[in-house]
Design a protein around this motif. Structure first.
Motif, mmCIF file in Angstrom:
data_model
loop_
_atom_site.group_PDB
_atom_site.id
_atom_site.type_symbol
_atom_site.label_atom_id
_atom_site.label_comp_id
_atom_site.label_asym_id
_atom_site.label_seq_id
_atom_site.Cartn_x
_atom_site.Cartn_y
_atom_site.Cartn_z
ATOM 1 N N GLY A 79 -6.010 -0.141 -6.917
ATOM 2 C CA GLY A 79 -5.319 0.240 -8.154
ATOM 3 C C GLY A 79 -6.138 -0.163 -9.361
ATOM 4 O O GLY A 79 -5.659 -0.777 -10.296
ATOM 5 N N ASP A 102 -8.101 4.341 -6.733
ATOM 6 C CA ASP A 102 -7.030 4.662 -7.668
ATOM 7 C C ASP A 102 -6.406 5.998 -7.273
ATOM 8 O O ASP A 102 -7.059 6.850 -6.672
ATOM 9 N N SER A 103 -5.133 6.156 -7.639
ATOM 10 C CA SER A 103 -4.411 7.373 -7.247
ATOM 11 C C SER A 103 -4.513 8.482 -8.288
ATOM 12 O O SER A 103 -4.056 9.597 -8.048
ATOM 13 N N ARG A 129 -3.681 6.815 -2.662
ATOM 14 C CA ARG A 129 -2.716 5.730 -2.783
ATOM 15 C C ARG A 129 -3.153 4.600 -1.869
ATOM 16 O O ARG A 129 -3.719 4.838 -0.796
ATOM 17 N N SER A 148 -6.889 -7.285 -6.963
ATOM 18 C CA SER A 148 -6.011 -6.423 -7.747
ATOM 19 C C SER A 148 -5.480 -7.156 -8.963
ATOM 20 O O SER A 148 -5.076 -8.310 -8.880
ATOM 21 N N ALA A 150 -3.122 -5.457 -10.566
ATOM 22 C CA ALA A 150 -1.895 -4.672 -10.720
ATOM 23 C C ALA A 150 -0.707 -5.588 -10.975
ATOM 24 O O ALA A 150 -0.723 -6.764 -10.598
ATOM 25 N N TYR A 160 -0.061 -3.868 0.062
ATOM 26 C CA TYR A 160 -1.022 -2.854 -0.393
ATOM 27 C C TYR A 160 -2.464 -3.281 -0.138
ATOM 28 O O TYR A 160 -3.317 -2.465 0.170
#
Length: 240
Positions: A79, A102-103, A129, A148, A150, A160
């Motif tokens: 992410g 990254d999505s 994802r 991460s 995030a 994740y």
């Protein structure tokens, strides 16, 4: 334009990182591209030069407070967003082989331009994802380090990120503020996913009173095949 890089240089020194002229130039180029692209898409709410140096670049490199990055070869940034912490880590530690996941394709377009303009090699972007990419053989348990920044809670974030880490490697979650409550809540998830909480590194971000925590989780055994669960589930139904 002449930029004052004192905050970056001094902040790095605090982590035992010495930047050469080429690396400093790359950080400036990264900043300029970030601001340019930010005019047309939402990459960051922080645009002031010194604030970007501090809250994005120095903060991304703070992992060196808890981990000897010279001993890490492969790293995935899950992410990654605008490239934090992955791109600052690549600039400061050029030996790292880095994957930015990254999505959102448009963010990857930005990151690919950064990689090209800065002349970085040994770094790739992957569209997907976190839950899906972690099931692919080329990514599952292939990395020394998963990172991460995030904002998800640690129990969800562990699901994740930990499937990417090989046994003996680390998942490091960057948390703003104190993370004791999240760490306590995530204990079951960490264990189920094959990890062991090694340490929490609490500190104030360089020259500020902003609390930061690095949650350092060591991968001690393989993540069971059923994890990560299907898209969205780790956030909606964390392992508690």
């Amino acid at each position: 334009m002449n930029y004052d890089l004192t905050i970056l240089e001094e902040g790095c020194k605090e982590y035992g990182i010495q930047l050469n002229e080429e690396q400093k130039k790359q950080f400036v180029q990264y900043y300029e591209l970030l601001i340019e692209w930010n005019k047309v898409m939402n990459l960051t709410g922080i645009t002031d030069f010194e604030e970007v140096l501090l809250k994005h670049f120095v903060d991304s490199l703070s992992i060196a407070k808890g981990l000897d990055m010279t001993k890490i070869s492969t790293c995935i940034d899950v992410g990654t967003g605008a490239g934090f912490p992955g791109i600052p880590l690549k600039i400061a530690f050029p030996h790292l082989q880095i994957t930015l996941l990254d999505s959102l394709n448009k963010r990857l377009n930005f990151l690919n331009e950064v990689i090209e303009k800065l002349g970085l090699s040994g770094i790739q972007t992957v569209h997907g994802r976190a839950e899906d990419a972690a099931r692919k053989a080329e990514h599952r348990e292939k990395y020394d380090l998963s990172v991460s920044r995030a904002v998800s809670r640690l129990a969800s974030l562990s699901e994740y990120c930990m499937p990417y880490v090989k046994a003996g490697g680390y998942f490091v979650s960057y948390k703003s503020g104190k993370a004791a409550e999240e760490v306590s809540e995530a204990k079951k998830a960490i264990s189920v996913l094959g990890g062991r909480l090694e340490k929490e590194v609490d500190f104030k971000l360089y020259q500020t009173d902003m609390d930061r925590t690095l949650v350092m989780i060591k991968k001690v055994k393989s993540t069971p095949k059923k994890y990560p669960r299907k898209a969205g589930t780790p956030t909606k139904e964390p392992i508690l």
